[in-house]
Design an enzyme around this catalytic site. Sequence first.
Site, PDB file in Angstrom:
ATOM      1  N   TYR A   1       0.725  -1.377   0.190  1.00 49.70           N
ATOM      2  CA  TYR A   1       0.062   0.030  -0.064  1.00 49.70           C
ATOM      3  C   TYR A   1       0.847   1.502   0.020  1.00 49.70           C
ATOM      4  O   TYR A   1       0.277   2.370  -0.277  1.00 49.70           O
ATOM      5  CB  TYR A   1      -1.004   0.089   1.301  1.00 49.70           C
ATOM      6  CG  TYR A   1      -2.008  -0.974   1.119  1.00 49.70           C
ATOM      7  CD1 TYR A   1      -2.012  -2.028   0.043  1.00 49.70           C
ATOM      8  CD2 TYR A   1      -2.852  -1.135   2.078  1.00 49.70           C
ATOM      9  CE1 TYR A   1      -3.101  -2.881  -0.070  1.00 49.70           C
ATOM     10  CE2 TYR A   1      -3.955  -2.082   2.123  1.00 49.70           C
ATOM     11  CZ  TYR A   1      -4.029  -2.973   1.018  1.00 49.70           C
ATOM     12  OH  TYR A   1      -4.990  -3.699   1.045  1.00 49.70           O
TER      13      TYR A   1
ATOM     14  N   ASP B   1     -10.737  -9.160   7.680  1.00 45.02           N
ATOM     15  CA  ASP B   1     -12.215  -9.233   7.123  1.00 45.02           C
ATOM     16  C   ASP B   1     -12.988 -10.301   6.800  1.00 45.02           C
ATOM     17  O   ASP B   1     -13.976 -10.790   7.238  1.00 45.02           O
ATOM     18  CB  ASP B   1     -12.158  -8.327   5.567  1.00 45.02           C
ATOM     19  CG  ASP B   1     -12.356  -6.817   5.786  1.00 45.02           C
ATOM     20  OD1 ASP B   1     -12.229  -6.311   6.969  1.00 45.02           O
ATOM     21  OD2 ASP B   1     -13.082  -6.390   4.688  1.00 45.02           O
TER      22      ASP B   1
ATOM     23  N   LYS C   1       3.974 -15.396   2.147  1.00 44.02           N
ATOM     24  CA  LYS C   1       4.023 -16.265   1.044  1.00 44.02           C
ATOM     25  C   LYS C   1       5.353 -16.392   0.674  1.00 44.02           C
ATOM     26  O   LYS C   1       5.805 -15.918  -0.576  1.00 44.02           O
ATOM     27  CB  LYS C   1       3.181 -15.190  -0.100  1.00 44.02           C
ATOM     28  CG  LYS C   1       2.826 -15.930  -1.301  1.00 44.02           C
ATOM     29  CD  LYS C   1       1.967 -17.170  -1.423  1.00 44.02           C
ATOM     30  CE  LYS C   1       1.802 -17.841  -2.525  1.00 44.02           C
ATOM     31  NZ  LYS C   1       1.021 -18.840  -2.356  1.00 44.02           N
TER      32      LYS C   1
ATOM     33  N   ASP D   1      -5.101  -7.033   5.772  1.00 47.45           N
ATOM     34  CA  ASP D   1      -6.552  -6.464   5.256  1.00 47.45           C
ATOM     35  C   ASP D   1      -7.494  -7.477   4.816  1.00 47.45           C
ATOM     36  O   ASP D   1      -8.721  -7.361   5.188  1.00 47.45           O
ATOM     37  CB  ASP D   1      -6.142  -5.518   3.929  1.00 47.45           C
ATOM     38  CG  ASP D   1      -7.255  -4.629   3.911  1.00 47.45           C
ATOM     39  OD1 ASP D   1      -8.449  -4.611   4.452  1.00 47.45           O
ATOM     40  OD2 ASP D   1      -7.041  -3.654   2.769  1.00 47.45           O
TER      41      ASP D   1
ATOM     42  N   ASP E   1      -2.244 -18.183   1.430  1.00 50.77           N
ATOM     43  CA  ASP E   1      -3.503 -18.904   0.727  1.00 50.77           C
ATOM     44  C   ASP E   1      -4.098 -20.005   1.595  1.00 50.77           C
ATOM     45  O   ASP E   1      -5.121 -20.328   1.590  1.00 50.77           O
ATOM     46  CB  ASP E   1      -2.963 -19.548  -0.723  1.00 50.77           C
ATOM     47  CG  ASP E   1      -1.673 -20.148  -0.771  1.00 50.77           C
ATOM     48  OD1 ASP E   1      -0.911 -19.927   0.341  1.00 50.77           O
ATOM     49  OD2 ASP E   1      -1.247 -20.573  -1.928  1.00 50.77           O
TER      50      ASP E   1
END
Length: 365
Positions: free
Chosen positions: A141, A249, A189, A245, A221
């Site tokens: 970001y 959620d 990852k 993020d 994942d």
Amino acid sequence: MKLKIAVLAGDGIGPEVTREATSILRAVAELGGHDFTFTEGLIGGIAITETGSPLPTATLDTALDSDAVLMGAVGDNKFNALPPDKRPEAGLLQIRQALGGFANLRPSIAYAALSESSPLRPEVTKDVDILFVRELLGGLYFGAPRWWNRETNESINTMRYTKAEVTRVARIAFELAAKRRKKVTSVDKANVLEVSQLWRATVTEVAQDYPEVTLEHQLVDSMAMHIMNTPRNFDVVLTENLFGDILSDEAGVITGSLGMLPSATIGGTVNLYEPVHGSAPDIAGTGKANPLGAILTAAMILRHSANLEQDAKAVEQAVHKVLNAGYRTADIARGRPSITTQEMGKLVHQALAESIDLRQAMHAV
Ligand code: NAD
């Protein structure tokens, strides 16, 4: 205990839920003999209307002069035509940046009384209590270069972390885990990304300073599946910005309603506390807003800024008690009769007063 709290209620349901949250903090102060002071400031649409800026200097000064900032929500449809940097939401981004918090804490808790509100089966969500620690100032970001070349139809974002950035957020995760169930799950990852390899190596190194805490690594994942299949296995989940993020959620569905989710951003100059939901213009002013996300955010202030763990737990238990007694706001009612924002706030207040009175009585014996 002295605490200066800046209260930035904002727009829509922000003022309605913040009123209930501050009333809980006032009750804790009164019952426990603490000295909490509250200073109100403008942010978001209301600040644009009154001052022309979504984050007036006076608000920022109040925030920086406080021990904690309690935000409601920002966002008002009447400003939707303004450019992004002039809209109410710009105030939120500016204050987050000015306060400099780099660790975003988001609990994901299953409430037995709300098990039917979650799309997951009750036997999967039973007793789930996860705390996400998401790095908030680095990664994809914020990394440079970042651009979109409309002529060549090419675009780029950069996922970048330094060892120092990973170390400071990892320390927060381990310190919080040491006070909980003593397990950190670090998400990356590392099978594909060099950034994740640095992340994993750094977290492993930090873990050596916390021998009482177990560390496990999960690829993002498979983590997305584990959260849905076996959420009870997780205590503190440490992630970089983008992965956190998305995963926090995803884990929000365990609790069942956006109106129930609190958050805190810590590690900067002043900690910032805000419920996860937005200003919900569709229900603003109707008394339908669920104040529990804001009230649980107040509990996070008690835990992380006031160091009043017992009182933080008392607020959380009061929320459990009211839900167990069958009281619901409209978002979690599922066809049952519902109560208003204010009524819910009052019930939590009563349950809290009873539990603090009981604690004090036991102390006196
Ligand atoms: P939202 O969170 O405001 O609402 C989404 C849905 O959830 C709505 O149906 C709403 O009624 C419901 N809801 C949200 N909070 C609730 C609560 N406490 N009790 C009961 N129901 C609740 O998200 P949105 O509709 O996408 O955005 C509305 C405005 O809020 C926009 O201007 C957006 O930019 C802003 N926003 C602000 C924040 C923030 O201040 N942190 C976060 C998200 C969105």
